[in-house]
Design an enzyme around this catalytic site. Structure first.
Site, PDB file in Angstrom:
ATOM      1  N   ARG A   1      38.580  49.841  42.128  1.00 23.81           N
ATOM      2  CA  ARG A   1      38.762  48.785  41.114  1.00 23.81           C
ATOM      3  C   ARG A   1      37.427  48.034  40.979  1.00 23.81           C
ATOM      4  O   ARG A   1      36.758  47.796  41.986  1.00 23.81           O
ATOM      5  CB  ARG A   1      39.869  47.792  41.510  1.00 23.81           C
ATOM      6  CG  ARG A   1      41.266  48.385  41.473  1.00 23.81           C
ATOM      7  CD  ARG A   1      42.341  47.315  41.689  1.00 23.81           C
ATOM      8  NE  ARG A   1      42.594  46.542  40.484  1.00 23.81           N
ATOM      9  CZ  ARG A   1      43.394  45.480  40.450  1.00 23.81           C
ATOM     10  NH1 ARG A   1      43.988  45.055  41.542  1.00 23.81           N
ATOM     11  NH2 ARG A   1      43.594  44.838  39.314  1.00 23.81           N
TER      12      ARG A   1
ATOM     13  N   ASP B   1      38.874  36.365  41.394  1.00 29.20           N
ATOM     14  CA  ASP B   1      38.463  37.706  41.817  1.00 29.20           C
ATOM     15  C   ASP B   1      36.954  37.832  41.971  1.00 29.20           C
ATOM     16  O   ASP B   1      36.464  38.673  42.715  1.00 29.20           O
ATOM     17  CB  ASP B   1      38.967  38.756  40.821  1.00 29.20           C
ATOM     18  CG  ASP B   1      40.466  38.914  40.963  1.00 29.20           C
ATOM     19  OD1 ASP B   1      41.203  38.130  40.349  1.00 29.20           O
ATOM     20  OD2 ASP B   1      40.893  39.783  41.742  1.00 29.20           O
TER      21      ASP B   1
HETATM   22  O1  MRU Z   1      45.334  42.627  39.597  1.00 24.52           O
HETATM   23  P1  MRU Z   1      45.569  41.786  40.819  1.00 24.52           P
HETATM   24  O2  MRU Z   1      47.016  41.552  41.094  1.00 24.52           O
HETATM   25  O3  MRU Z   1      44.824  42.315  42.019  1.00 24.52           O
HETATM   26  O4  MRU Z   1      44.928  40.382  40.443  1.00 24.52           O
HETATM   27  C1  MRU Z   1      44.933  39.373  41.430  1.00 24.52           C
HETATM   28  C2  MRU Z   1      44.428  38.076  40.948  1.00 24.52           C
HETATM   29  O5  MRU Z   1      43.972  37.929  39.836  1.00 24.52           O
HETATM   30  C3  MRU Z   1      44.418  36.971  41.959  1.00 24.52           C
HETATM   31  O6  MRU Z   1      44.616  35.738  41.332  1.00 24.52           O
HETATM   32  C4  MRU Z   1      43.054  36.940  42.676  1.00 24.52           C
HETATM   33  O7  MRU Z   1      42.752  38.207  43.192  1.00 24.52           O
HETATM   34  C5  MRU Z   1      43.030  35.956  43.778  1.00 24.52           C
HETATM   35  S1  MRU Z   1      44.024  36.423  45.151  1.00 24.52           S
HETATM   36  C6  MRU Z   1      43.826  35.283  46.367  1.00 24.52           C
END
Ligand code: MRU
Length: 351
Positions: free
Chosen positions: A92, A240
């Site tokens: 990812r 992220d």
């Molecule tokens: O696609 P995801 O579910 O991995 O996205 C996660 C998020 O956007 C969270 O808000 C982010 O990773 C912060 S987790 C502490």
């Protein structure tokens, strides 16, 4: 108590155990991975998800990838290690914790290059377990630092899932809520459902309900109305990847929330560990945004909701500009009205 999201079971010959987050809230099932293909796939399909948890999975995946390599010297071993980290890094693109975790494993190997390969493998195994343990501590510090921002009796709106499931076990955005509640405050939460993959509806409400916290589920398009009706006192979300100037990528829809929060004079907080900062990029314009497959939009939980062959745009993240962020809550402190200088003053030169 939050459930352990991911852990290593056994010695270096053991395996990775994780909650299959695609099945929640209907089923709490643990799955085991003992090779890098399993970890790569688990990250890709969001079996393990959330920036810090992805970083932990990547570090553990690195151990799975190198433990059986029979290299005669460090150069050959490091080449094998780089192949493993490149492969895991292809899972990812947006959460920088993935690349942070992989680089930390590479740096650990390099620091120990004069040791026998068998020792380096054990050092890497211990490093992966350390990353997991550190994350538990970091999340609690984020909670401690953020809890004072929440007033007794206030209502917090959150988006996606930045809870225990997205980290080792306590969360970032939800850590702030958990810590405030543990501090005796009465906190209510509005959880955005978070289309397309419904991390808010499936995971955040599940975690908060299990913790006995008053949570109300809303569709993403109800947030502005809830704010206008004065039902929301602040927004707390995770991130992220945060650029050097404080622009923060988070789940798609976070940017919208920041705009409507600003319109209603509602504080907008981002809670994230230092490992989520990417000081190598100056602004959010350089953050790679993952685009995922169209079925996530044309289907909900396997049920088709759109005509065949409809065109789809499915970015998984968006970038909230620093100017819309009231403060970033980290384990090292709270950065109010973030900018490049304030960020460096609090987190130092991470790279
Ligand atoms: O696609 P995801 O579910 O991995 O996205 C996660 C998020 O956007 C969270 O808000 C982010 O990773 C912060 S987790 C502490």
């Amino acid at each position: 108590m939050p459930v352990p999201t991911i852990e290593w079971v056994g010695g270096i010959d053991g395996r990775v155990k994780m909650v299959d987050q695609t099945l929640l809230p209907n089923e709490l099932k643990y799955v085991f991975c003992d090779d890098i293909e399993g970890i790569n796939n688990a990250i890709k399909i969001l079996m393990v998800r959330g920036a810090p948890a992805i970083g932990i999975a990547a570090a553990m995946g690195t151990v799975l990838g190198i433990r059986k390599k029979n290299s005669g010297n460090f150069e050959d071993f490091f080449k094998e290690l780089k192949k493993v980290t490149a492969y895991l890094g292809s899972s990812r693109p947006t959460a920088v914790n993935l690349f942070w975790g992989l680089k930390r494993m590479e740096d650990t190997a390099l620091r120990n290059k004069d040791k026998p390969i068998s020792d380096i493998k054990n050092i890497l195994f211990n490093e992966a377990k350390t990353i997991l343990e550190e994350d538990k501590d970091i999340c609690r510090k984020i909670g401690e630092n953020g809890k004072t921002l929440l007033q007794d009796g206030s209502c917090v709106l959150t988006h996606c899932n930045a809870g225990g499931l997205a980290t080792a076990d306590y969360g970032t955005a939800l850590a702030v809520i958990f810590a405030a509640v543990e501090n005796g405050k009465n906190i209510r939460v509005y959880a955005d459902e978070t289309r397309p993959l419904l991390q808010g509806a499936r995971l955040t409400t599940w975690e908060l309900k299990n913790a006995g916290i008053d949570v109300t589920l809303i569709c993403d398009n109800m947030a502005a109305h809830a704010m206008k009706q004065k039902k929301v006192d602040c927004v707390v979300v995770g991130a992220d990847r945060i650029a050097a100037n404080g622009d923060a990528a988070n789940k798609i829809g976070t940017y919208n929330l920041s705009i409507i929060a600003k319109e209603h004079n509602i504080p907008f907080y981002v809670a994230a560990p230092v490992s989520t900062f990417d000081l190598s990029i100056s602004t959010g314009d350089d953050i790679p945004i993952e685009e995922r497959n169209s079925e996530e939009i044309t289907h909900i939980m396997g049920n088709k909701i759109a005509p065949d062959d409809i065109k789809v745009f499915n970015p998984a993240f968006d970038v909230t500009p620093a100017k819309n962020i009231t403060a970033i809550i980290t384990e090292k402190g709270v950065i109010n009205n973030p900018d490049a200088k304030k960020i460096r003053d609090v987190i130092g030169n991470k790279q």
